[in-house]
Design an enzyme around this catalytic site. Structure first.
Site, short mmCIF file in Angstrom:
data_model
loop_
_atom_site.label_atom_id
_atom_site.label_comp_id
_atom_site.label_asym_id
_atom_site.label_seq_id
_atom_site.Cartn_x
_atom_site.Cartn_y
_atom_site.Cartn_z
N THR A 6 0.85 -1.20 0.00
CA THR A 6 0.00 0.00 0.00
C THR A 6 0.88 1.24 0.00
OG1 THR A 6 -1.71 1.25 1.18
CG2 THR A 6 -0.22 -0.05 2.54
N LYS A 10 -0.81 6.18 6.33
CA LYS A 10 -1.57 6.02 7.58
C LYS A 10 -2.10 4.60 7.71
CE LYS A 10 -2.46 10.75 8.52
NZ LYS A 10 -3.39 11.85 8.64
N LYS A 11 -2.50 4.05 6.56
CA LYS A 11 -2.97 2.66 6.54
C LYS A 11 -1.80 1.73 6.88
CE LYS A 11 -5.95 1.46 2.91
NZ LYS A 11 -6.06 0.87 1.57
N ASP A 68 -7.32 -3.75 0.59
CA ASP A 68 -8.19 -2.74 0.00
C ASP A 68 -9.35 -2.55 0.96
OD1 ASP A 68 -8.41 -0.97 -2.30
OD2 ASP A 68 -10.36 -1.93 -2.60
N SER A 69 -9.71 -1.30 1.15
CA SER A 69 -10.73 -1.01 2.14
C SER A 69 -11.52 0.21 1.74
CB SER A 69 -10.08 -0.79 3.50
OG SER A 69 -9.06 0.18 3.39
P1 IMP Z 1 -7.63 2.34 -0.85
O1 IMP Z 1 -6.26 2.85 -0.56
O2 IMP Z 1 -8.01 2.31 -2.27
O3 IMP Z 1 -7.91 1.05 -0.14
O4 IMP Z 1 -8.60 3.45 -0.27
C1 IMP Z 1 -9.13 3.36 0.97
C2 IMP Z 1 -9.98 4.59 1.23
O5 IMP Z 1 -11.11 4.17 2.00
C3 IMP Z 1 -9.24 5.63 2.06
O6 IMP Z 1 -8.66 6.62 1.29
C4 IMP Z 1 -10.37 6.18 2.92
O7 IMP Z 1 -11.06 7.16 2.21
C5 IMP Z 1 -11.28 4.97 3.13
N1 IMP Z 1 -10.87 4.19 4.31
C6 IMP Z 1 -10.41 2.90 4.33
N2 IMP Z 1 -10.10 2.53 5.58
C7 IMP Z 1 -10.34 3.59 6.34
C8 IMP Z 1 -10.18 3.83 7.74
O8 IMP Z 1 -9.71 2.99 8.52
N3 IMP Z 1 -10.53 5.06 8.15
C9 IMP Z 1 -11.02 6.01 7.33
N4 IMP Z 1 -11.17 5.86 6.03
C10 IMP Z 1 -10.84 4.65 5.54
#
Ligand code: IMP
Length: 202
Positions: A6, A10-11, A68-69
């Site tokens: 990733t 922060k993730k 992915d989230s």
């Molecule tokens: P990804 O990087 O494509 O998985 O995008 C995930 C997006 O989902 C992030 O940019 C946030 O907008 C939202 N998201 C996923 N996990 C969280 C979390 O733990 N807190 C707040 N937003 C989250």
């Protein structure tokens, strides 16, 4: 060695904390000079997590954990879902995404503001083969205004109903127990530990 596939810092920080008990060196993409840019064009969290894990594992030649989230809001038919990061457009910021979400739910009573965070994790081996996967969800409600500054993304708007507080107010310790990411990590743990114990993942 396990690389977290990733680019979201922060993730990655949350993931490093969640994997702290596993006896393996955890790296992030920031530790590599040439990670590839994976296009997240899947229709599901599972598809995107697999794409990230498989592509980085093959490219870097090491074990990779793809994650992915996103946020699914009941009243919006599950949106923003896989588009959570880009909800307000290609150059979206957390602030703009939160503002758009508040706007789309304006005037809705608390009972209709149900939502869930969803996280899918995929573990790929250095050949790019998927070896384990898990999903975690965390139900909550979208607040009518931002509360707290902890976390990232939609956290100041995401209320854990039983706690009467947002993730923005609760901080990293609570999030590491209750979040979608924490739940997915716990579900992946037995397979991860087994791979480490059998010295496949070193
Ligand atoms: P990804 O990087 O494509 O998985 O995008 C995930 C997006 O989902 C992030 O940019 C946030 O907008 C939202 N998201 C996923 N996990 C969280 C979390 O733990 N807190 C707040 N937003 C989250």
């Amino acid at each position: 060695m396990l690389v977290l596939a990733t680019t979201n810092r922060k993730k990655a920080k949350e993931l490093v904390r969640l994997l702290a008990g596993v006896r393996v060196e955890v790296r992030t993409l920031a530790d590599f000079p040439d990670p590839i840019d994976v296009v997240e064009d899947g229709e599901t969290f599972a598809e995107n997590a697999a794409k990230k894990a498989v592509a980085q594992a093959r490219h870097l030649g090491c074990w990779a954990l793809g994650e992915d989230s996103g946020l699914t809001v009941d009243a919006l038919g599950g949106a923003p879902g896989v588009y959570s990061a880009r909800f307000s457009g290609p150059k979206a910021t957390d602030a703009a995404n939160n503002e758009l979400l508040l706007h789309q739910l304006a005037g809705m009573p608390a009972a209709q503001r149900g939502a869930a965070y969803v996280c899918h994790m995929v573990l790929a081996d250095p050949s790019g083969k998927v070896r384990a996967e898990s999903q975690g969800t965390c139900r909550g409600r979208i607040l009518p205004e931002l509360r707290g500054t902890a976390g990232f993304g939609y956290d100041p708007l995401f209320e854990l109903v039983e706690y009467h507080r947002s993730f923005g107010q609760m901080g990293p310790v609570a999030k590491a127990i209750l979040s979608h990411r924490a739940r997915a990590a716990r579900r992946l743990m037995p397979e991860l530990v087994a791979l480490v114990d059998s010295h496949e993942l070193t």
